[in-house]
Every structure is written in C-alpha cells, then in structure tokens.
Scaffold this active site. Structure first.
Site, PDB file in Angstrom:
ATOM      1  N   GLY A  99      -8.811  -5.876 -51.058  1.00  0.00           N
ATOM      2  CA  GLY A  99      -9.448  -5.350 -49.860  1.00  0.00           C
ATOM      3  C   GLY A  99     -10.969  -5.376 -49.933  1.00  0.00           C
ATOM      4  N   LEU A 107      -2.595  -9.349 -46.998  1.00  0.00           N
ATOM      5  CA  LEU A 107      -3.979  -9.475 -47.429  1.00  0.00           C
ATOM      6  C   LEU A 107      -4.101  -9.431 -48.946  1.00  0.00           C
ATOM      7  CD1 LEU A 107      -6.960  -9.623 -46.516  1.00  0.00           C
ATOM      8  CD2 LEU A 107      -6.982  -7.109 -46.587  1.00  0.00           C
ATOM      9  N   ASP A 108      -4.733 -10.471 -49.511  1.00  0.00           N
ATOM     10  CA  ASP A 108      -5.018 -10.560 -50.947  1.00  0.00           C
ATOM     11  C   ASP A 108      -3.765 -10.519 -51.813  1.00  0.00           C
ATOM     12  OD1 ASP A 108      -7.729 -10.648 -50.350  1.00  0.00           O
ATOM     13  OD2 ASP A 108      -7.981  -8.473 -50.533  1.00  0.00           O
ATOM     14  N   GLU A 109      -2.620 -10.934 -51.264  1.00  0.00           N
ATOM     15  CA  GLU A 109      -1.359 -10.898 -52.010  1.00  0.00           C
ATOM     16  C   GLU A 109      -0.768 -12.283 -52.233  1.00  0.00           C
ATOM     17  OE1 GLU A 109       0.231  -8.332 -53.328  1.00  0.00           O
ATOM     18  OE2 GLU A 109      -1.076  -6.728 -52.614  1.00  0.00           O
TER      19      GLU A 109
END
Length: 287
Positions: free
Chosen positions: A204, A230-232
């Site tokens: 994040g 998100l960001d995964e």
C-alpha cells in the site's frame, strides 16, 4: 561484431509426469532444431512441470507459422499450457509514469543502449513532469489526467492508445494510480509494477514511512505482475539494502530509489527474454 542468431523460445507448464522433457526434445529434433538453452523446474507441492527451451531458427525445418498446429497433439496429450516467441519480433512495451522519474530514466537508458530488446511506442502519464525526458528519446508522450470522477474514461483512452500502438505489455514506472479490475483483466501477466517495499511487508501507500516507524534494519523493492488485489501479484524480482537508526525517512527514500530502478529493470528484461512463468500467484524465473 556478429549479431545474435535468430531464435525461438518455448515456455511450457503442465501436470508433472515422466517423459515430458523427451517429448518436447524429440518434437524439436524431428525438425532439426539446434537447442541452445533448456531449463526446467518441478513444483512438487503443485505437481507441476515447467520448462523453457530456446533453439536456433537457422536449420529448423518447421515453418514457425505452422508450429502451433504441429505442436498441438503433444500439448493436448500432456495438458500443456504453452506459448512460443521469436527473437525476430521485438515486444512492444508501454510505460506508465506519474511524477517520479528515476525508474523511467533507467528504463529509457537501458532501452537506448540495447539492454532491453523491445520497442517503446508510447509513454502514458497523468502529469506533465516527464514530457521532456520522454520526447528527448523520440517517444510519443500522452498525458491523461486521472481522478475519481473520470477514471473509466481515462482508462478507455489508455486502452485505445495502446491498441492503436500494438502494445504487448505495460510497465508501471512509479505510476501512482491504482488500475481498475477491468484494466488488469485485459492484460493478464502483462502489467509489471515496482513497489517500494520488500513485499509482503509494507504494502500500500507510504511504505518507507511505515518502515521507518517500525525501525526496520532492511528496506527493499519488489517488482511483480499486477492483479486485481493491490500489491498481491506474482513476484518477479526483489532486492534489499541495509539501513540503520541514523537513517531518516528521506534517507530511506533516497536509498530505495536505487533499489527500485534496478529491480524493475531486471524484471522487465526477464519478461522480454521470456524467462518468467507465472502460476498459483508466484513465478519461476528461468536462468
């Protein structure tokens, strides 16, 4: 200086079983392939076989436009997911950027000296800041401001520009906008992001500030494929550097910039070289 030979690269994933290497090698040998590189991996927990094989096109007797039809019976027998790429066709990369220019500049430099063997038909931004850098390199620069009220319209224009330019994949060079789920679905495993943290820690926003508050001794950067989470997405490359209690947030940001540009450029190069296979939200990066 001798130019590199024209090659084809095959990436394969399928359920693991005996005889897969032989099946692929014998198929290529049938058409007089000179195999230059071959690498494989078995994921025992997934019971999955993954392989990358590269061969010279000179002397290969199967026309590449007929490769799919000829390889289809073997692929069907072994439940293979596969793709083949030719070194004679440079992939077309779009770059998205906001205001931070360090990753963009590094990508453009490596592209200009031939380290990234691709074409860059356009750069898209939501700000004007990087226009001079991009246009200095002879690349069209498009500014499309994005806010919560026009996101759908902005993405539709981004799609139009990229389809017009024949874009194969996208690199987010510190593009400070979250892509919609619809956007990501259009480019599966074809959007590469750089996150200024060693994921899964500090995902994040403002990861350096959070790392500083936590008193960490290492900071890092992570390049990954973008998914709807998100960001995964599947991680392609990571790097870390040591910090100390004497480092301020500004020091962390400065040290992090060096990590970010190197990690992103490595991931982009491996994607261009067809070295990355993604599965089960992780990747294999072949040597």
């Amino acid at each position: 200086m001798n130019s590199k030979p024209a090659t084809a690269t095959l990436l394969v994933s399928c359920p693991d079983r005996k005889g897969l290497v032989a099946a692929i090698a014998n198929f290529l040998l049938t058409y007089n392939a000179n195999i230059m590189h071959a690498d494989q991996h078995q994921d025992l927990s997934e019971k999955l076989f993954l392989m990358r094989v590269q061969w010279e096109l000179e002397g290969f007797t199967l026309p590449m436009e007929s490769f799919g039809a000829a390889f289809a019976p073997i692929a069907a027998e072994h439940q293979m997911q596969w793709r083949v790429s030719l070194s004679t066709r440079k992939p077309r990369m779009a770059i998205f950027v906001s205001k931070y220019e360090h990753c963009l500049v590094d990508l453009l430099h490596r592209w200009r000296i031939g380290e990234l063997d691709c074409e860059i038909p356009l750069v898209i931004s939501n700000h004007e800041d990087c226009r001079r850098i991009v246009e200095f390199n002879g690349i069209p620069f498009h500014v499309l401001p994005v806010n919560k009220d026009n996101k759908a319209e902005a993405e539709a224009e981004q799609w139009r520009l990229m389809e017009e330019a024949g874009v194969d994949f996208i690199v987010l060079a510190r593009y400070m906008q979250v892509l919609s789920e619809r956007f990501v679905e259009r480019y599966p495993n074809r959007v590469i992001n750089i996150h200024h943290s060693f994921l899964p820690a500090f995902d994040g926003a403002k990861p350096y500030h959070r790392a500083f508050a936590r008193g960490v001794k290492l900071i890092g950067a992570t390049s990954h494929y973008v998914t709807e989470d998100l960001d995964e997405g599947p991680i392609i490359e990571q790097e870390v550097t040591r910090i100390s209690h004497r480092d301020s947030v500004e020091d962390l940001v400065e040290k992090g910039r060096d990590l970010e540009k190197v990690v992103l450029s490595r991931a982009v190069r491996w994607h261009i070289d067809n070295r990355v296979l993604s599965y089960s939200n992780k990747t294999v990066v072949f040597d």
